[in-house]
Design a protein around this motif. Structure first.
Motif, PDB file in Angstrom:
ATOM      1  N   LEU A 119     -34.486  90.659 102.703  1.00  0.00           N
ATOM      2  CA  LEU A 119     -34.818  92.059 102.441  1.00  0.00           C
ATOM      3  C   LEU A 119     -34.873  92.696 103.829  1.00  0.00           C
ATOM      4  O   LEU A 119     -35.923  92.778 104.446  1.00  0.00           O
ATOM      5  CB  LEU A 119     -36.155  92.182 101.715  1.00  0.00           C
ATOM      6  CG  LEU A 119     -36.472  93.579 101.199  1.00  0.00           C
ATOM      7  CD1 LEU A 119     -35.399  94.078 100.246  1.00  0.00           C
ATOM      8  CD2 LEU A 119     -37.815  93.589 100.503  1.00  0.00           C
ATOM      9  N   GLU A 120     -33.684  93.038 104.319  1.00  0.00           N
ATOM     10  CA  GLU A 120     -33.582  93.435 105.728  1.00  0.00           C
ATOM     11  C   GLU A 120     -32.941  94.804 105.870  1.00  0.00           C
ATOM     12  O   GLU A 120     -32.022  95.148 105.123  1.00  0.00           O
ATOM     13  CB  GLU A 120     -32.684  92.441 106.488  1.00  0.00           C
ATOM     14  CG  GLU A 120     -33.291  91.089 106.648  1.00  0.00           C
ATOM     15  CD  GLU A 120     -32.275  90.059 107.142  1.00  0.00           C
ATOM     16  OE1 GLU A 120     -32.712  88.959 107.485  1.00  0.00           O
ATOM     17  OE2 GLU A 120     -31.067  90.358 107.167  1.00  0.00           O
ATOM     18  N   MET A 149     -40.371  98.567  89.586  1.00  0.00           N
ATOM     19  CA  MET A 149     -41.482  99.311  90.175  1.00  0.00           C
ATOM     20  C   MET A 149     -41.645  98.969  91.658  1.00  0.00           C
ATOM     21  O   MET A 149     -41.987  99.820  92.462  1.00  0.00           O
ATOM     22  CB  MET A 149     -42.769  98.987  89.409  1.00  0.00           C
ATOM     23  CG  MET A 149     -43.983  99.763  89.912  1.00  0.00           C
ATOM     24  SD  MET A 149     -43.759 101.553  89.777  1.00  0.00           S
ATOM     25  CE  MET A 149     -44.840 102.127  91.079  1.00  0.00           C
ATOM     26  N   HIS A 150     -41.372  97.725  92.050  1.00  0.00           N
ATOM     27  CA  HIS A 150     -41.559  97.374  93.462  1.00  0.00           C
ATOM     28  C   HIS A 150     -40.558  98.093  94.365  1.00  0.00           C
ATOM     29  O   HIS A 150     -40.692  98.056  95.579  1.00  0.00           O
ATOM     30  CB  HIS A 150     -41.515  95.858  93.663  1.00  0.00           C
ATOM     31  CG  HIS A 150     -40.174  95.226  93.455  1.00  0.00           C
ATOM     32  ND1 HIS A 150     -39.777  94.104  94.143  1.00  0.00           N
ATOM     33  CD2 HIS A 150     -39.145  95.551  92.662  1.00  0.00           C
ATOM     34  CE1 HIS A 150     -38.561  93.762  93.764  1.00  0.00           C
ATOM     35  NE2 HIS A 150     -38.162  94.622  92.862  1.00  0.00           N
ATOM     36  N   TRP A 152     -29.265  81.195  88.217  1.00  0.00           N
ATOM     37  CA  TRP A 152     -30.549  81.692  88.621  1.00  0.00           C
ATOM     38  C   TRP A 152     -31.527  81.758  87.463  1.00  0.00           C
ATOM     39  O   TRP A 152     -31.119  82.118  86.393  1.00  0.00           O
ATOM     40  CB  TRP A 152     -30.268  83.080  89.192  1.00  0.00           C
ATOM     41  CG  TRP A 152     -31.387  83.744  89.793  1.00  0.00           C
ATOM     42  CD1 TRP A 152     -31.818  83.666  91.061  1.00  0.00           C
ATOM     43  CD2 TRP A 152     -32.220  84.675  89.148  1.00  0.00           C
ATOM     44  NE1 TRP A 152     -32.869  84.477  91.243  1.00  0.00           N
ATOM     45  CE2 TRP A 152     -33.145  85.104  90.082  1.00  0.00           C
ATOM     46  CE3 TRP A 152     -32.294  85.170  87.831  1.00  0.00           C
ATOM     47  CZ2 TRP A 152     -34.139  86.022  89.763  1.00  0.00           C
ATOM     48  CZ3 TRP A 152     -33.276  86.068  87.516  1.00  0.00           C
ATOM     49  CH2 TRP A 152     -34.178  86.488  88.496  1.00  0.00           C
ATOM     50  N   PRO A 153     -32.794  81.465  87.639  1.00  0.00           N
ATOM     51  CA  PRO A 153     -33.442  80.964  88.848  1.00  0.00           C
ATOM     52  C   PRO A 153     -33.796  79.483  88.739  1.00  0.00           C
ATOM     53  O   PRO A 153     -34.940  79.141  88.511  1.00  0.00           O
ATOM     54  CB  PRO A 153     -34.710  81.796  88.905  1.00  0.00           C
ATOM     55  CG  PRO A 153     -35.035  82.052  87.438  1.00  0.00           C
ATOM     56  CD  PRO A 153     -33.790  81.836  86.633  1.00  0.00           C
ATOM     57  N   SER A 181     -42.264 100.439  96.811  1.00  0.00           N
ATOM     58  CA  SER A 181     -42.825  99.790  98.003  1.00  0.00           C
ATOM     59  C   SER A 181     -41.719  99.408  98.975  1.00  0.00           C
ATOM     60  O   SER A 181     -41.859  99.555 100.190  1.00  0.00           O
ATOM     61  CB  SER A 181     -43.578  98.519  97.619  1.00  0.00           C
ATOM     62  OG  SER A 181     -44.285  98.695  96.432  1.00  0.00           O
ATOM     63  N   ILE A 182     -40.607  98.911  98.423  1.00  0.00           N
ATOM     64  CA  ILE A 182     -39.508  98.480  99.291  1.00  0.00           C
ATOM     65  C   ILE A 182     -38.875  99.689  99.978  1.00  0.00           C
ATOM     66  O   ILE A 182     -38.581  99.653 101.180  1.00  0.00           O
ATOM     67  CB  ILE A 182     -38.465  97.688  98.469  1.00  0.00           C
ATOM     68  CG1 ILE A 182     -39.096  96.384  97.966  1.00  0.00           C
ATOM     69  CG2 ILE A 182     -37.225  97.390  99.301  1.00  0.00           C
ATOM     70  CD1 ILE A 182     -38.260  95.643  96.959  1.00  0.00           C
ATOM     71  N   PHE A 184     -32.476  87.237  94.884  1.00  0.00           N
ATOM     72  CA  PHE A 184     -33.769  86.681  94.518  1.00  0.00           C
ATOM     73  C   PHE A 184     -34.884  87.728  94.599  1.00  0.00           C
ATOM     74  O   PHE A 184     -35.939  87.579  93.998  1.00  0.00           O
ATOM     75  CB  PHE A 184     -34.056  85.507  95.454  1.00  0.00           C
ATOM     76  CG  PHE A 184     -35.205  84.670  95.036  1.00  0.00           C
ATOM     77  CD1 PHE A 184     -35.277  84.197  93.745  1.00  0.00           C
ATOM     78  CD2 PHE A 184     -36.213  84.353  95.923  1.00  0.00           C
ATOM     79  CE1 PHE A 184     -36.346  83.425  93.345  1.00  0.00           C
ATOM     80  CE2 PHE A 184     -37.284  83.579  95.533  1.00  0.00           C
ATOM     81  CZ  PHE A 184     -37.350  83.111  94.239  1.00  0.00           C
ATOM     82  N   ARG A 185     -34.661  88.815  95.362  1.00  0.00           N
ATOM     83  CA  ARG A 185     -35.693  89.842  95.496  1.00  0.00           C
ATOM     84  C   ARG A 185     -35.724  90.788  94.301  1.00  0.00           C
ATOM     85  O   ARG A 185     -36.585  91.656  94.219  1.00  0.00           O
ATOM     86  CB  ARG A 185     -35.485  90.672  96.772  1.00  0.00           C
ATOM     87  CG  ARG A 185     -35.461  89.859  98.050  1.00  0.00           C
ATOM     88  CD  ARG A 185     -36.681  88.987  98.223  1.00  0.00           C
ATOM     89  NE  ARG A 185     -37.894  89.709  98.516  1.00  0.00           N
ATOM     90  CZ  ARG A 185     -38.573  89.614  99.656  1.00  0.00           C
ATOM     91  NH1 ARG A 185     -38.117  88.846 100.625  1.00  0.00           N
ATOM     92  NH2 ARG A 185     -39.688  90.271  99.828  1.00  0.00           N
ATOM     93  N   GLN A 186     -34.780  90.618  93.397  1.00  0.00           N
ATOM     94  CA  GLN A 186     -34.769  91.393  92.151  1.00  0.00           C
ATOM     95  C   GLN A 186     -34.864  92.898  92.382  1.00  0.00           C
ATOM     96  O   GLN A 186     -35.660  93.587  91.758  1.00  0.00           O
ATOM     97  CB  GLN A 186     -35.910  90.946  91.235  1.00  0.00           C
ATOM     98  CG  GLN A 186     -35.744  89.519  90.742  1.00  0.00           C
ATOM     99  CD  GLN A 186     -36.856  89.112  89.800  1.00  0.00           C
ATOM    100  OE1 GLN A 186     -37.969  88.864  90.232  1.00  0.00           O
ATOM    101  NE2 GLN A 186     -36.566  89.037  88.516  1.00  0.00           N
ATOM    102  N   GLU A 246     -32.932  85.476  99.711  1.00  0.00           N
ATOM    103  CA  GLU A 246     -34.303  85.988  99.821  1.00  0.00           C
ATOM    104  C   GLU A 246     -34.400  87.134 100.818  1.00  0.00           C
ATOM    105  O   GLU A 246     -35.491  87.610 101.112  1.00  0.00           O
ATOM    106  CB  GLU A 246     -35.254  84.855 100.258  1.00  0.00           C
ATOM    107  CG  GLU A 246     -35.521  83.856  99.166  1.00  0.00           C
ATOM    108  CD  GLU A 246     -36.535  82.796  99.559  1.00  0.00           C
ATOM    109  OE1 GLU A 246     -36.493  82.334 100.718  1.00  0.00           O
ATOM    110  OE2 GLU A 246     -37.363  82.434  98.713  1.00  0.00           O
TER     111      GLU A 246
END
Lengths: 120, 227
Positions: free
Chosen positions: A102-103, A1-2, A81-82, A5-6, A33-35, A100
């Motif tokens: 998200l770029e 679901m995120h 992980w994790p 937003s991303i 890690f940001r799944q 981590e």
């Protein structure tokens, strides 16, 4: 679901850098890690990009594995992980070296010929 | 026309983080400590607040910013405590987002009585994923995890469990009735966030809630000095 937003955050970042140039692709680096679920991110990106200069742009996702550093014994490893404890010395003093992110890494834009403004 | 690749390398959440820093500056200049309270739906954030704030917090004036997709059910409950509660719905105008972000909180700033409070609790939308990604300008992040949610939650939502400095383990009054293995949960939590502060509480009976109260007092003392 995120991913919705991303996708919106990626779109806005790309739009800010694109100006009025049509964008044909966006490169995104996403740490494991940001799944982020790739298909889901692509789906939402297509939806939010409609009616913007990014409509129809390809989303090129670069997935970055997680890499950890034990600050006690200086060992580095890619975790099952994790898990954030050093497998060698069991220290919890661990830093995340990669995974981590998200770029927005790049955009691919269409530029008109012979309008080079010397900006590059 | 030709295509060219333009290198950017920018955190996709930079825009949010910039607004979060602006919020933080505004909170700081009023000497207000801000707590971002997060959990899954139904973990007991509102009940914990009711229990925590039922009695005065040693002179600390508390306000709550209540985030929900829609409705004011939680605000209505907290209004009974006679503290300032501001409702922030993500439905009208924010696309029914499943979390609060810095911009939403910024939009609520004019309706927050910052001059009259020392501690603002931002009760985030119930969700273990998105709220972890969006800073809102908080000093500290706390999450509530109920024992009814199962032992595996830290492993499934590591970003949330890693981003909080306190994990409040709620509904311990139910432990006798559940298969939940507390040791296993704590082992999983330690794997994801070694050394994170843990508090075992029952917001319903009040057991253990004084640990959260003491921590809040320490947090406010640590961060609440006007800039």
């Amino acid at each position: 679901m995120h991913e919705l937003s991303i996708a919106t955050a990626v779109l806005n970042t790309a739009l800010r850098h694109a100006g009025d140039r049509p964008v044909t692709a966006v490169g995104v680096r996403a740490g494991r890690f940001r799944q982020v679920v790739p298909e889901s991110l692509r789906f939402y990106f297509e939806v939010v990009a409609r009616d913007t200069p990014l409509e129809g742009a390809r989303l090129e996702l670069i997935e970055v594995p997680v890499r950890l550093l034990c600050r006690a014994c200086r060992g580095e490893w890619e975790p099952d992980w994790p898990l954030f404890r050093c497998p060698d010395c069991a220290s919890a003093n661990v830093s995340v070296l990669a995974g981590e992110e998200l770029e927005v890494e790049y955009i691919e834009v269409e530029e008109k010929e012979a309008t080079c403004t010397g900006a590059r | 026309m030709h295509r060219s690749k333009v290198r950017i390398v920018e955190d996709a959440l930079d825009a949010n983080n910039t607004i979060a820093r602006a919020n933080r500056a505004d909170f700081d200049c009023h000497g207000v400590t801000v707590l971002n309270l997060m959990s899954a739906p139904g973990a007991g954030k509102t009940t914990l607040l009711e229990r925590l704030l039922a009695e005065p917090l040693e002179g600390i004036r508390v306000g709550v910013l209540e985030g929900d997709v829609q409705g004011s059910y939680d605000s209505d409950r907290l209004a009974a405590l006679h503290i300032p509660v501001t409702q922030l719905n993500t439905d009208p105008g924010f696309g029914a987002e499943c979390h609060l972000d810095a911009n939403m909180v910024r939009s609520a700033l004019p309706s927050l009585p910052l001059a009259e409070i020392d501690l603002l609790v931002v009760e985030n939308v119930g969700n273990l994923v998105c709220p972890a990604e969006f800073r809102v300008g908080e000093d500290a992040r706390v999450m509530v995890c109920a024992v009814t949610e199962g032992e595996d939650k830290p492993l499934k939502y590591p970003l949330m469990f890693r981003t909080c400095e306190v994990v409040v383990i709620n509904k311990i009054d139910l432990l006798d009735h559940l298969d939940f293995e507390l040791d296993r949960f704590l082992y999983n939590l330690d794997a994801v966030h070694p050394g994170v502060e843990q508090m075992l509480v029952s917001a319903r009976t009040g057991e253990g809630v004084e640990q959260v109260r003491d921590w809040l007092l320490r947090l406010t003392a640590r961060t609440g000095v006007p800039a």
